[in-house]
Design a protein around this motif. Structure first.
Motif, mmCIF file in Angstrom:
data_model
loop_
_atom_site.group_PDB
_atom_site.id
_atom_site.type_symbol
_atom_site.label_atom_id
_atom_site.label_comp_id
_atom_site.label_asym_id
_atom_site.label_seq_id
_atom_site.Cartn_x
_atom_site.Cartn_y
_atom_site.Cartn_z
ATOM 1 N N CYS A 94 0.816 -1.212 0.000
ATOM 2 C CA CYS A 94 0.000 0.000 0.000
ATOM 3 C C CYS A 94 0.852 1.266 0.000
ATOM 4 O O CYS A 94 1.912 1.323 0.641
ATOM 5 C CB CYS A 94 -0.902 0.041 1.235
ATOM 6 S SG CYS A 94 -2.111 -1.284 1.317
ATOM 7 N N GLU A 96 0.184 5.879 -0.434
ATOM 8 C CA GLU A 96 -0.709 6.989 -0.723
ATOM 9 C C GLU A 96 -0.298 7.542 -2.077
ATOM 10 O O GLU A 96 0.886 7.582 -2.404
ATOM 11 C CB GLU A 96 -0.592 8.081 0.347
ATOM 12 C CG GLU A 96 -1.033 7.660 1.736
ATOM 13 C CD GLU A 96 -2.540 7.496 1.874
ATOM 14 O OE1 GLU A 96 -3.250 7.733 0.868
ATOM 15 O OE2 GLU A 96 -3.003 7.107 2.952
ATOM 16 N N ASN A 97 -1.263 7.970 -2.870
ATOM 17 C CA ASN A 97 -0.930 8.438 -4.210
ATOM 18 C C ASN A 97 -0.317 9.826 -4.224
ATOM 19 O O ASN A 97 0.338 10.209 -5.198
ATOM 20 C CB ASN A 97 -2.170 8.395 -5.106
ATOM 21 C CG ASN A 97 -2.544 6.970 -5.482
ATOM 22 O OD1 ASN A 97 -1.671 6.132 -5.696
ATOM 23 N ND2 ASN A 97 -3.825 6.681 -5.547
ATOM 24 N N CYS A 109 -5.487 -0.549 1.615
ATOM 25 C CA CYS A 109 -5.630 -0.472 0.159
ATOM 26 C C CYS A 109 -6.252 -1.726 -0.426
ATOM 27 O O CYS A 109 -6.240 -1.914 -1.647
ATOM 28 C CB CYS A 109 -4.278 -0.208 -0.500
ATOM 29 S SG CYS A 109 -3.096 -1.576 -0.332
ATOM 30 N N ASP A 112 -8.776 -0.886 -2.991
ATOM 31 C CA ASP A 112 -8.423 0.168 -3.946
ATOM 32 C C ASP A 112 -7.086 -0.161 -4.589
ATOM 33 O O ASP A 112 -6.028 0.217 -4.095
ATOM 34 C CB ASP A 112 -8.352 1.528 -3.246
ATOM 35 C CG ASP A 112 -8.187 2.682 -4.229
ATOM 36 O OD1 ASP A 112 -8.010 2.405 -5.436
ATOM 37 O OD2 ASP A 112 -8.224 3.847 -3.799
ATOM 38 N N ARG A 115 -4.081 2.240 -5.091
ATOM 39 C CA ARG A 115 -3.217 2.611 -3.970
ATOM 40 C C ARG A 115 -2.188 1.530 -3.696
ATOM 41 O O ARG A 115 -1.538 1.532 -2.654
ATOM 42 C CB ARG A 115 -4.044 2.877 -2.714
ATOM 43 C CG ARG A 115 -4.772 4.205 -2.718
ATOM 44 C CD ARG A 115 -5.414 4.470 -1.378
ATOM 45 N NE ARG A 115 -4.429 4.466 -0.296
ATOM 46 C CZ ARG A 115 -4.762 4.437 0.996
ATOM 47 N NH1 ARG A 115 -6.019 4.390 1.363
ATOM 48 N NH2 ARG A 115 -3.815 4.447 1.911
ATOM 49 N N GLN A 116 -2.024 0.598 -4.620
ATOM 50 C CA GLN A 116 -1.020 -0.450 -4.492
ATOM 51 C C GLN A 116 0.082 -0.254 -5.519
ATOM 52 O O GLN A 116 -0.164 0.224 -6.618
ATOM 53 C CB GLN A 116 -1.662 -1.827 -4.692
ATOM 54 C CG GLN A 116 -2.750 -2.156 -3.686
ATOM 55 C CD GLN A 116 -3.463 -3.460 -4.024
ATOM 56 O OE1 GLN A 116 -2.993 -4.235 -4.853
ATOM 57 N NE2 GLN A 116 -4.595 -3.691 -3.393
ATOM 58 N N ARG A 117 1.304 -0.612 -5.153
ATOM 59 C CA ARG A 117 2.425 -0.638 -6.073
ATOM 60 C C ARG A 117 3.149 -1.971 -5.911
ATOM 61 O O ARG A 117 3.142 -2.554 -4.823
ATOM 62 C CB ARG A 117 3.412 0.519 -5.804
ATOM 63 C CG ARG A 117 2.825 1.895 -5.951
ATOM 64 C CD ARG A 117 2.416 2.234 -7.368
ATOM 65 N NE ARG A 117 2.076 3.644 -7.497
ATOM 66 C CZ ARG A 117 0.890 4.172 -7.207
ATOM 67 N NH1 ARG A 117 -0.078 3.394 -6.738
ATOM 68 N NH2 ARG A 117 0.672 5.457 -7.368
ATOM 69 N N TRP A 243 -9.797 2.042 -11.949
ATOM 70 C CA TRP A 243 -9.500 3.258 -11.225
ATOM 71 C C TRP A 243 -10.724 3.598 -10.373
ATOM 72 O O TRP A 243 -11.820 3.782 -10.902
ATOM 73 C CB TRP A 243 -9.209 4.418 -12.171
ATOM 74 C CG TRP A 243 -7.919 4.303 -12.909
ATOM 75 C CD1 TRP A 243 -6.718 4.842 -12.543
ATOM 76 C CD2 TRP A 243 -7.689 3.631 -14.159
ATOM 77 N NE1 TRP A 243 -5.760 4.545 -13.477
ATOM 78 C CE2 TRP A 243 -6.319 3.802 -14.485
ATOM 79 C CE3 TRP A 243 -8.507 2.911 -15.035
ATOM 80 C CZ2 TRP A 243 -5.761 3.271 -15.642
ATOM 81 C CZ3 TRP A 243 -7.948 2.370 -16.178
ATOM 82 C CH2 TRP A 243 -6.597 2.552 -16.476
#
Length: 339
Positions: A94, A96-97, A109, A112, A115-117, A243
């Motif tokens: 997780c 924050e963008n 996250c 959503d 909000r993941q990378r 999105w």
């Protein structure tokens, strides 16, 4: 294209000793935003974003780098032209963008995916003595200095101020472009590179990119899960999602100047009574319950994916466009959505 070339280097402790820490070093020609994941007590924490200018090294954890697994991720700033460049792996964590974050709950996250990378793994060894450095590199091998020069060359190119090679060499064309830009920005004369110059270039590149691309805006009273399909030529398309856009918010779906004359749009409203699908679609594309990125050269069934009808949006060759999701676009009930 994702750039995942990286070099994880062990700090050699000097005779006088070195303070224990975890550092990032940007040896690429891109300005980066970077994040780290690590075990914090009984939890997995993530922390970021650190802005790394090309050629910049920065301490990101002042605590001792304990032996074991860490997780690292970096992405180029949006102002760089072309697809988003990332230094990434396979572990979804997780973030924050926007802005600095320090998350100790990886459940935030779960619902959503934006909000993941995908972080890559780093194994810190006992021999490191508590100090570790991760380098972000490219196929071209740059030193810290040449990365700084290459980064300035790339940023100048991003804003249309330099058409020369991005090679990390301070040649005459680069010197001329730098001198002209410094004069334009009211900076001291010359072609020297400093933080003020790089920050001005980053601001200009990001400001230019912010005006370009495909945007979705949510004009409904509920969260919208959105997707897009874009042409890849010869009746080939690629659909992507999801999105999540909260009521009243907007999101950039495609970065950079748009190069197509039309796109296909789809969305689902998140309603307490159940999801309601967008209606009026003209062409079917593949979707999935989770994040997806699917070409239409195979059927959705062959890819074990779902299918939905997307709406065509003509933009007439514009470099940017905004699509508004409104309540009237969605089925009024789940039964309507299924028809």
């Amino acid at each position: 294209m994702r750039l995942i070339l990286l070099s994880i280097l062990l700090f050699a402790l000097s005779a006088g000793g070195a303070s224990a820490k975890y550092s990032f070093c940007n040896k690429s020609s891109y300005a980066l935003s970077a994040a780290i994941g690590y075990v914090d007590g009984d939890r997995l924490a993530t922390r970021g974003w650190w802005r790394l200018r090309p050629g910049q090294c920065k301490v990101v954890l002042t605590e001792t780098a304990k032996p074991g697994r860490y997780f690292v991720y970096a992405e180029a700033i949006p102002g760089h032209k072309g697809p988003l460049r990332t230094w990434s792996g396979d572990t979804a964590l997780c973030v924050e963008n926007n802005g600095f974050f320090n998350l100790r709950n990886q459940d935030v996250c779960r619902d959503d995916p934006m909000r993941q990378r995908k972080f890559f793994n780093v194994e810190v060894t006992e021999a490191a003595g508590g100090a570790w450095q991760t380098d972000f590199t490219e196929a071209s091998t740059y030193t810290v200095y040449s990365a700084e020069v290459a980064g300035v060359q790339r940023l100048l190119s991003d804003i249309g101020k330099n058409s020369g090679d991005i090679d990390g060499a301070m040649g005459r064309e680069t010197q001329r472009a730098l001198a002209n830009y410094r004069k334009e920005k009211g900076l001291p004369d010359g072609y020297n590179i400093d933080d003020e110059l790089i920050d001005a270039l980053i601001e200009d590149a990001n400001s230019s990119e912010a005006k370009l691309g495909l945007f979705y805006c949510n004009k409904t009273n509920n969260a919208v899960w959105s997707a897009v399909a874009e042409s890849e030529g010869d009746e080939k398309y690629r659909s992507k999602g999801w999105w999540k856009i909260e009521p009243g918010d907007c999101a950039k779906i495609i970065k950079g100047a748009l190069g197509k004359d039309h796109y296909y749009v789809y969305g689902l409203i998140e309603d307490p009574a159940g999801e309601r699908a967008m209606t009026g679609g003209e062409k079917n594309f593949c979707t999935n319950l989770v994040m997806f990125n699917s070409a239409n050269d195979l059927s959705c069934a062959d890819q074990d994916l779902d299918e939905a009808a997307f709406r065509r949006v003509d933009i007439g060759g514009a470099e940017s466009a905004t699509f508004d999701f409104t309540p009237a676009m969605f089925a009024t009930s789940q039964d309507d959505a299924a028809q």
